[in-house]
Design a protein around this motif. Structure first.
Motif, PDB file in Angstrom:
ATOM      1  N   GLY A   1      44.530 -95.359   5.294  1.00 32.42           N
ATOM      2  CA  GLY A   1      45.692 -95.973   4.672  1.00 32.42           C
ATOM      3  C   GLY A   1      46.745 -94.982   4.219  1.00 32.42           C
ATOM      4  N   SER A   2      46.552 -93.698   4.513  1.00 26.82           N
ATOM      5  CA  SER A   2      47.545 -92.692   4.120  1.00 26.82           C
ATOM      6  C   SER A   2      47.775 -91.727   5.277  1.00 26.82           C
ATOM      7  CB  SER A   2      47.079 -91.939   2.871  1.00 26.82           C
ATOM      8  OG  SER A   2      45.866 -91.267   3.126  1.00 26.82           O
ATOM      9  N   ALA A   3      48.816 -90.937   5.160  1.00 25.72           N
ATOM     10  CA  ALA A   3      49.183 -90.022   6.241  1.00 25.72           C
ATOM     11  C   ALA A   3      48.094 -88.993   6.521  1.00 25.72           C
ATOM     12  CB  ALA A   3      50.486 -89.316   5.905  1.00 25.72           C
ATOM     13  N   MET A   4      47.974 -88.655   7.770  1.00 30.14           N
ATOM     14  CA  MET A   4      47.108 -87.559   8.232  1.00 30.14           C
ATOM     15  C   MET A   4      48.066 -86.424   8.599  1.00 30.14           C
ATOM     16  SD  MET A   4      44.961 -87.648  11.783  1.00 30.14           S
ATOM     17  CE  MET A   4      43.893 -86.354  12.331  1.00 30.14           C
ATOM     18  N   VAL A   5      47.899 -85.279   7.948  1.00 28.48           N
ATOM     19  CA  VAL A   5      48.788 -84.147   8.219  1.00 28.48           C
ATOM     20  C   VAL A   5      47.965 -83.040   8.870  1.00 28.48           C
ATOM     21  CG1 VAL A   5      50.439 -82.511   7.256  1.00 28.48           C
ATOM     22  CG2 VAL A   5      50.185 -84.767   6.209  1.00 28.48           C
ATOM     23  N   MET A   6      48.464 -82.536   9.980  1.00 23.55           N
ATOM     24  CA  MET A   6      47.768 -81.482  10.706  1.00 23.55           C
ATOM     25  C   MET A   6      48.557 -80.185  10.550  1.00 23.55           C
ATOM     26  SD  MET A   6      46.414 -83.592  14.025  1.00 23.55           S
ATOM     27  CE  MET A   6      48.023 -84.166  14.565  1.00 23.55           C
ATOM     28  N   TYR A   7      47.817 -79.081  10.350  1.00 31.14           N
ATOM     29  CA  TYR A   7      48.425 -77.787  10.058  1.00 31.14           C
ATOM     30  C   TYR A   7      47.958 -76.718  11.034  1.00 31.14           C
ATOM     31  CZ  TYR A   7      49.495 -79.756   5.438  1.00 31.14           C
ATOM     32  OH  TYR A   7      49.967 -80.528   4.416  1.00 31.14           O
TER      33      TYR A   7
ATOM     34  N   THR B   1      52.587 -84.978  11.427  1.00 28.78           N
ATOM     35  CA  THR B   1      52.107 -86.025  10.526  1.00 28.78           C
ATOM     36  C   THR B   1      51.839 -87.262  11.366  1.00 28.78           C
ATOM     37  OG1 THR B   1      53.348 -85.160   8.652  1.00 28.78           O
ATOM     38  CG2 THR B   1      52.668 -87.471   8.539  1.00 28.78           C
ATOM     39  N   VAL B   2      50.633 -87.795  11.237  1.00 27.88           N
ATOM     40  CA  VAL B   2      50.250 -89.016  11.944  1.00 27.88           C
ATOM     41  C   VAL B   2      50.138 -90.098  10.866  1.00 27.88           C
ATOM     42  CG1 VAL B   2      48.571 -90.113  13.465  1.00 27.88           C
ATOM     43  CG2 VAL B   2      49.000 -87.649  13.665  1.00 27.88           C
ATOM     44  N   ASN B   3      51.022 -91.075  10.928  1.00 27.59           N
ATOM     45  CA  ASN B   3      51.069 -92.125   9.913  1.00 27.59           C
ATOM     46  C   ASN B   3      49.911 -93.101  10.054  1.00 27.59           C
ATOM     47  OD1 ASN B   3      53.497 -91.294   8.557  1.00 27.59           O
ATOM     48  ND2 ASN B   3      54.581 -91.886  10.417  1.00 27.59           N
ATOM     49  N   PRO B   4      49.618 -93.873   8.992  1.00 31.77           N
ATOM     50  CA  PRO B   4      48.528 -94.851   9.057  1.00 31.77           C
ATOM     51  C   PRO B   4      48.682 -95.778  10.267  1.00 31.77           C
ATOM     52  CG  PRO B   4      49.306 -94.659   6.809  1.00 31.77           C
ATOM     53  CD  PRO B   4      50.264 -93.878   7.671  1.00 31.77           C
ATOM     54  N   GLY B   5      47.605 -95.916  11.012  1.00 33.32           N
ATOM     55  CA  GLY B   5      47.600 -96.788  12.187  1.00 33.32           C
ATOM     56  C   GLY B   5      48.162 -96.159  13.450  1.00 33.32           C
ATOM     57  N   GLU B   6      48.753 -94.985  13.351  1.00 31.58           N
ATOM     58  CA  GLU B   6      49.406 -94.343  14.490  1.00 31.58           C
ATOM     59  C   GLU B   6      48.421 -93.559  15.351  1.00 31.58           C
ATOM     60  OE1 GLU B   6      52.966 -91.075  15.396  1.00 31.58           O
ATOM     61  OE2 GLU B   6      52.422 -91.507  13.334  1.00 31.58           O
ATOM     62  N   GLN B   7      48.641 -93.624  16.656  1.00 32.46           N
ATOM     63  CA  GLN B   7      47.944 -92.766  17.610  1.00 32.46           C
ATOM     64  C   GLN B   7      48.949 -91.736  18.112  1.00 32.46           C
ATOM     65  OE1 GLN B   7      46.497 -95.467  20.621  1.00 32.46           O
ATOM     66  NE2 GLN B   7      44.585 -95.814  19.532  1.00 32.46           N
ATOM     67  N   TRP B   8      48.528 -90.475  18.133  1.00 35.25           N
ATOM     68  CA  TRP B   8      49.389 -89.394  18.622  1.00 35.25           C
ATOM     69  C   TRP B   8      48.667 -88.686  19.745  1.00 35.25           C
ATOM     70  CZ3 TRP B   8      47.793 -84.187  18.090  1.00 35.25           C
ATOM     71  CH2 TRP B   8      48.719 -83.247  18.552  1.00 35.25           C
ATOM     72  N   SER B   9      49.402 -88.391  20.789  1.00 30.76           N
ATOM     73  CA  SER B   9      48.838 -87.664  21.909  1.00 30.76           C
ATOM     74  C   SER B   9      49.903 -86.714  22.441  1.00 30.76           C
ATOM     75  CB  SER B   9      48.407 -88.635  23.007  1.00 30.76           C
ATOM     76  OG  SER B   9      47.727 -87.962  24.030  1.00 30.76           O
ATOM     77  N   VAL B  10      49.493 -85.498  22.762  1.00 30.52           N
ATOM     78  CA  VAL B  10      50.444 -84.507  23.243  1.00 30.52           C
ATOM     79  C   VAL B  10      50.910 -84.833  24.653  1.00 30.52           C
ATOM     80  CG1 VAL B  10      49.473 -82.657  21.854  1.00 30.52           C
ATOM     81  CG2 VAL B  10      48.680 -82.974  24.177  1.00 30.52           C
ATOM     82  N   GLY B  11      52.057 -84.341  24.944  1.00 29.76           N
ATOM     83  CA  GLY B  11      52.560 -84.316  26.309  1.00 29.76           C
ATOM     84  C   GLY B  11      52.680 -82.849  26.694  1.00 29.76           C
ATOM     85  N   TRP B  12      52.994 -82.567  27.911  1.00 28.27           N
ATOM     86  CA  TRP B  12      53.073 -81.170  28.351  1.00 28.27           C
ATOM     87  C   TRP B  12      54.131 -80.399  27.568  1.00 28.27           C
ATOM     88  CZ3 TRP B  12      57.726 -79.510  30.124  1.00 28.27           C
ATOM     89  CH2 TRP B  12      58.627 -80.478  30.537  1.00 28.27           C
ATOM     90  N   TRP B  13      55.108 -81.099  27.017  1.00 26.92           N
ATOM     91  CA  TRP B  13      56.212 -80.472  26.286  1.00 26.92           C
ATOM     92  C   TRP B  13      55.895 -80.252  24.813  1.00 26.92           C
ATOM     93  CZ3 TRP B  13      55.537 -85.463  27.585  1.00 26.92           C
ATOM     94  CH2 TRP B  13      55.494 -86.370  26.544  1.00 26.92           C
ATOM     95  N   ASP B  14      54.811 -80.775  24.308  1.00 23.69           N
ATOM     96  CA  ASP B  14      54.543 -80.790  22.871  1.00 23.69           C
ATOM     97  C   ASP B  14      53.981 -79.452  22.391  1.00 23.69           C
ATOM     98  OD1 ASP B  14      53.759 -81.344  20.235  1.00 23.69           O
ATOM     99  OD2 ASP B  14      53.313 -83.423  20.746  1.00 23.69           O
ATOM    100  N   PRO B  15      54.694 -78.759  21.503  1.00 25.33           N
ATOM    101  CA  PRO B  15      54.204 -77.472  21.009  1.00 25.33           C
ATOM    102  C   PRO B  15      52.986 -77.595  20.093  1.00 25.33           C
ATOM    103  CG  PRO B  15      56.200 -78.094  19.849  1.00 25.33           C
ATOM    104  CD  PRO B  15      55.987 -79.116  20.936  1.00 25.33           C
ATOM    105  N   ALA B  16      52.652 -78.811  19.658  1.00 24.58           N
ATOM    106  CA  ALA B  16      51.493 -78.997  18.776  1.00 24.58           C
ATOM    107  C   ALA B  16      50.170 -78.972  19.531  1.00 24.58           C
ATOM    108  CB  ALA B  16      51.621 -80.320  18.016  1.00 24.58           C
ATOM    109  N   ASN B  17      50.204 -78.983  20.856  1.00 24.21           N
ATOM    110  CA  ASN B  17      48.966 -79.002  21.632  1.00 24.21           C
ATOM    111  C   ASN B  17      48.119 -77.764  21.357  1.00 24.21           C
ATOM    112  OD1 ASN B  17      47.107 -79.936  23.515  1.00 24.21           O
ATOM    113  ND2 ASN B  17      48.080 -78.812  25.174  1.00 24.21           N
TER     114      ASN B  17
END
Length: 136
Positions: A90-96, A107-123
């Motif tokens: 129910g709260s934000a998930m923050v990745m560092y 930051t991945v908000n409640p209920g959100e799915q995040w997935s990298v793309g080839w362009w995403d520097p967070a991978n």
């Protein structure tokens, strides 16, 4: 790894335990070479999950309650490995990422799915996951 970071991580874990924080950590498939590939559906309700592969695949790690998981301490296999996440809390998930300080990456908000793309520097650069309002 910096000794100061290790001591700080151990100290933070001890404080959380002393305060009686509701903490849940689990790793699916991390101890078995023959483990099956995870999927989005393997992330239980009320947890935040980080997956090794894009699209909710590969092995995954789960975090619940209010905590920060320093991945190179709690499960080194996941440090710099996460490529997707689903936040079912129910709260934000923050990745560092750790450089010489903890830098917020995503930051991945409640209920959100995040997935990298080839362009995403967070991978493959996530070193810590915080959920439940916890911060480094």
């Amino acid at each position: 790894m910096n000794e100061r970071v290790k001591r700080g991580s151990i100290r933070a874990a001890a404080v959380a335990a002393a305060l009686g924080a509701a903490v849940s950590v689990s790793v699916a498939g991390a101890d078995s070479a023959s483990a099956t590939v995870s999927a989005w559906s393997d992330c239980p309700a009320n947890t935040a999950c980080g997956f090794a592969d894009a699209g909710g695949g590969g092995i995954h790690i789960e975090a619940g309650g209010s905590q920060c998981l320093v991945l190179f301490n709690t499960n080194p296999r996941f440090s710099d490995l996460i490529s997707s996440a689903w936040n079912r809390t129910g709260s934000a998930m923050v990745m560092y990422n750790w450089t010489t300080v903890w830098e917020p990456v995503k930051t991945v908000n409640p209920g959100e799915q995040w997935s990298v793309g080839w362009w995403d520097p967070a991978n493959d650069m996530i070193d810590m996951i915080c959920v439940g309002g916890a911060r480094p």
